[in-house]
Write a protein that holds these residues in place. Structure first.
Motif, short mmCIF file in Angstrom:
data_model
loop_
_atom_site.label_atom_id
_atom_site.label_comp_id
_atom_site.label_asym_id
_atom_site.label_seq_id
_atom_site.Cartn_x
_atom_site.Cartn_y
_atom_site.Cartn_z
N PHE A 288 56.54 74.29 -36.85
CA PHE A 288 57.61 73.44 -36.34
C PHE A 288 58.93 73.70 -37.05
CE2 PHE A 288 53.62 71.00 -35.66
CZ PHE A 288 53.61 71.08 -34.28
N GLN A 289 58.98 74.77 -37.85
CA GLN A 289 60.23 75.11 -38.53
C GLN A 289 60.40 76.62 -38.61
OE1 GLN A 289 60.22 74.60 -42.88
NE2 GLN A 289 58.32 73.49 -42.65
N GLU A 290 61.63 77.06 -38.41
CA GLU A 290 61.95 78.49 -38.41
C GLU A 290 62.37 78.92 -39.82
OE1 GLU A 290 64.99 79.08 -35.52
OE2 GLU A 290 63.81 78.30 -33.87
N THR A 291 61.43 79.03 -40.74
CA THR A 291 61.77 79.41 -42.11
C THR A 291 60.88 80.55 -42.56
OG1 THR A 291 60.24 77.76 -43.02
CG2 THR A 291 62.53 77.10 -42.75
N GLY A 292 61.51 81.54 -43.23
CA GLY A 292 60.76 82.62 -43.85
C GLY A 292 59.97 83.47 -42.87
N LEU A 293 59.08 84.27 -43.41
CA LEU A 293 58.14 85.06 -42.62
C LEU A 293 56.75 84.49 -42.89
CD1 LEU A 293 57.12 87.59 -41.03
CD2 LEU A 293 57.09 88.79 -43.21
N LYS A 294 56.07 84.08 -41.83
CA LYS A 294 54.75 83.50 -42.00
C LYS A 294 53.74 84.62 -42.23
CE LYS A 294 56.29 79.31 -41.17
NZ LYS A 294 57.73 79.58 -41.07
N LEU A 295 53.25 84.74 -43.47
CA LEU A 295 52.33 85.82 -43.81
C LEU A 295 51.03 85.74 -43.03
CD1 LEU A 295 52.97 86.33 -47.60
CD2 LEU A 295 52.86 88.13 -45.90
N LYS A 296 50.63 84.52 -42.66
CA LYS A 296 49.39 84.43 -41.89
C LYS A 296 49.56 85.08 -40.51
CE LYS A 296 50.26 79.61 -40.49
NZ LYS A 296 49.70 78.23 -40.59
N LEU A 297 50.80 85.14 -40.01
CA LEU A 297 51.06 85.85 -38.75
C LEU A 297 50.80 87.34 -38.93
CD1 LEU A 297 52.19 86.19 -35.89
CD2 LEU A 297 54.49 86.16 -36.88
N LEU A 298 51.34 87.94 -39.98
CA LEU A 298 51.10 89.35 -40.26
C LEU A 298 49.62 89.65 -40.41
CD1 LEU A 298 53.67 90.85 -42.80
CD2 LEU A 298 53.36 91.41 -40.40
N ASN A 299 48.94 88.83 -41.22
CA ASN A 299 47.52 89.05 -41.48
C ASN A 299 46.71 88.98 -40.19
OD1 ASN A 299 45.53 89.57 -43.48
ND2 ASN A 299 44.84 87.45 -43.35
N THR A 300 47.09 88.05 -39.33
CA THR A 300 46.38 87.89 -38.06
C THR A 300 46.61 89.09 -37.14
OG1 THR A 300 46.51 85.48 -38.21
CG2 THR A 300 46.15 86.42 -36.02
N LEU A 301 47.83 89.61 -37.13
CA LEU A 301 48.13 90.76 -36.28
C LEU A 301 47.41 92.02 -36.76
CD1 LEU A 301 51.93 90.18 -35.59
CD2 LEU A 301 50.05 89.98 -33.94
N TYR A 302 47.19 92.15 -38.04
CA TYR A 302 46.44 93.29 -38.57
C TYR A 302 44.94 93.16 -38.31
CZ TYR A 302 50.12 95.78 -41.15
OH TYR A 302 51.22 96.53 -41.49
N LYS A 303 44.43 91.92 -38.28
CA LYS A 303 42.97 91.73 -38.26
C LYS A 303 42.41 91.11 -36.99
CE LYS A 303 41.98 91.33 -43.22
NZ LYS A 303 43.24 91.78 -43.78
N GLY A 304 43.25 90.36 -36.25
CA GLY A 304 42.72 89.56 -35.16
C GLY A 304 42.94 90.15 -33.79
#
Length: 377
Positions: A288-304
């Motif tokens: 609900f907030q546009e801050t930083g880079l969400k590392l869980k997004l990167l991790n999910t794109l590499y693995k999911g």
């Protein structure tokens, strides 16, 4: 790179690397070590053990007790800064002429100290902190916590001015980079995405049997997202759902217990979490907030497999092509139904590899980091 030294001041002990900020710190140190840089690590510790794993990648390590409690609250300095002050720390980094990397605004109390005026000082941004705390204020339901978050947000906005003393700012998202470039036009502000544990795309073949939401569930925003999904999406579908993450609260636990098709997995080890991500058919990531880079997004794109997100999750990332974007409950439900029985396309895996390798690989990050700090091509 032999003979190059770097002080890194970390807001917490960066191992195990099991949540956002410490993931970037740990894998950055690991990459620097592999490049031959001698890392002098300084950690503020509170509730974590002193792991042997850090000894293997650091030249030396100093620990400092974080000063938590009411005393650190009654100050014009932000609590996250005031509780991370140590005379031993400033004395230790004054003993040489090595550059100093400050991990987060949390660690920047000494960035304007005259004793290190001649050192190269690097600020590593992970969030625009006063924005982050303002969003925590909006998400929080407890009155006393709301007062803390809004007060801290104001203090952080004022304290942020100290960053003019940084010789270099390394910023995790393009959106935050633009903000800091505008705020500090005389400083060198550079976009450098977070370091992370992934070197290869590892997407499981076949079709997953559940939908996953994961995050640090003790953070109000993540708990709010989980509750939103249960009350607006998961309760309208009979598909299997899993919610996983650190320290879920009683409210979330009781809500999950009302539904047989929703499971809650509390405090999974890193290997279990990675398995949950890779075996899911869809990973849902909401913010609900546009801050930083969400590392869980990167991790999910590499693995999911499929990654369903809202627009705010992608702010400043240029990862839109790799995700299903849904910004309301009806769109989320429609897209979950659409892809739940579909095998993940090979072409999509190839596209992920191209984009992630180009923009988010640890190897390119390391090359840029060494060039920026040590002017090594």
């Amino acid at each position: 790179m032999q003979g190059k030294h770097l002080h890194i001041i970390s807001f917490n002990i960066p191992f195990p690397a099991n949540y956002g900020g410490v993931i970037d710190v740990y894998y950055k140190i690991k990459a620097l070590h592999n490049a031959g840089i001698k890392v002098h690590l300084h950690c503020f510790e509170y509730g974590r053990n002193f792991p042997d794993e850090l000894k293997e990648i650091c030249f030396d390590i100093n620990y400092y007790k974080r000063k938590t409690g009411l005393f650190s609250s009654f100050s014009i300095k932000p609590y996250i800064v005031k509780s991370r002050i140590s005379e031993d720390l400033i004395k230790n980094i004054c003993n040489d002429n090595y550059p100093v990397l400050f991990e987060g605004l949390h660690c920047c109390y000494y960035i304007d100290d005259k004793r290190i005026a001649n050192k190269i000082k690097i600020y590593r941004e992970s969030n625009i902190e006063h924005h982050y705390y303002f969003h925590l204020f909006k998400a929080e339901k407890n009155f006393l916590k709301k007062i803390y978050f809004i007060t801290e947000s104001i203090k952080l906005k004022l304290f942020q001015n100290k960053l003019k003393n940084a010789d270099l700012m390394l910023v995790v998202s393009e959106k935050d980079t633009l903000y800091l470039q505008k705020k500090f036009p005389d400083n060198k502000v550079v976009y450098l995405p977070s370091f992370h544990p992934n070197n290869e795309i590892e997407i499981s073949k076949g079709i997953g049997k559940y939908i996953l939401y994961h995050g640090n569930l003790s953070v109000a925003e993540n708990e709010e997202a989980a509750i939103y999904l249960i009350e607006n999406v998961f309760n309208r579908l009979e598909l299997p759902f899993i919610i996983a993450g650190l320290n879920p609260g009683n409210k979330l636990i009781k809500l999950v217990q009302k539904y047989k098709h929703i499971n809650l997995i509390a405090n999974p080890e890193e290997s279990i979490m990675n398995k949950l991500i890779s075996e899911a058919q869809v990973n849902i990531l909401l913010t609900f907030q546009e801050t930083g880079l969400k590392l869980k997004l990167l991790n999910t794109l590499y693995k999911g497999r499929y990654c369903l997100v809202n627009s705010k999750m992608l702010a400043g990332t240029n990862l839109n092509e790799l995700c299903i974007i849904a910004d309301n409950k009806d769109d989320i439900i429609e897209n979950l139904i659409k892809v739940f029985n579909n095998e993940f396309d090979y072409k999509e895996t190839k596209l992920r590899k191209e984009i992630l390798d180009k923009n988010f690989s640890n190897q390119s990050n390391l090359k840029n980091l060494l060039n920026l700090i040590f002017e090594e091509k």
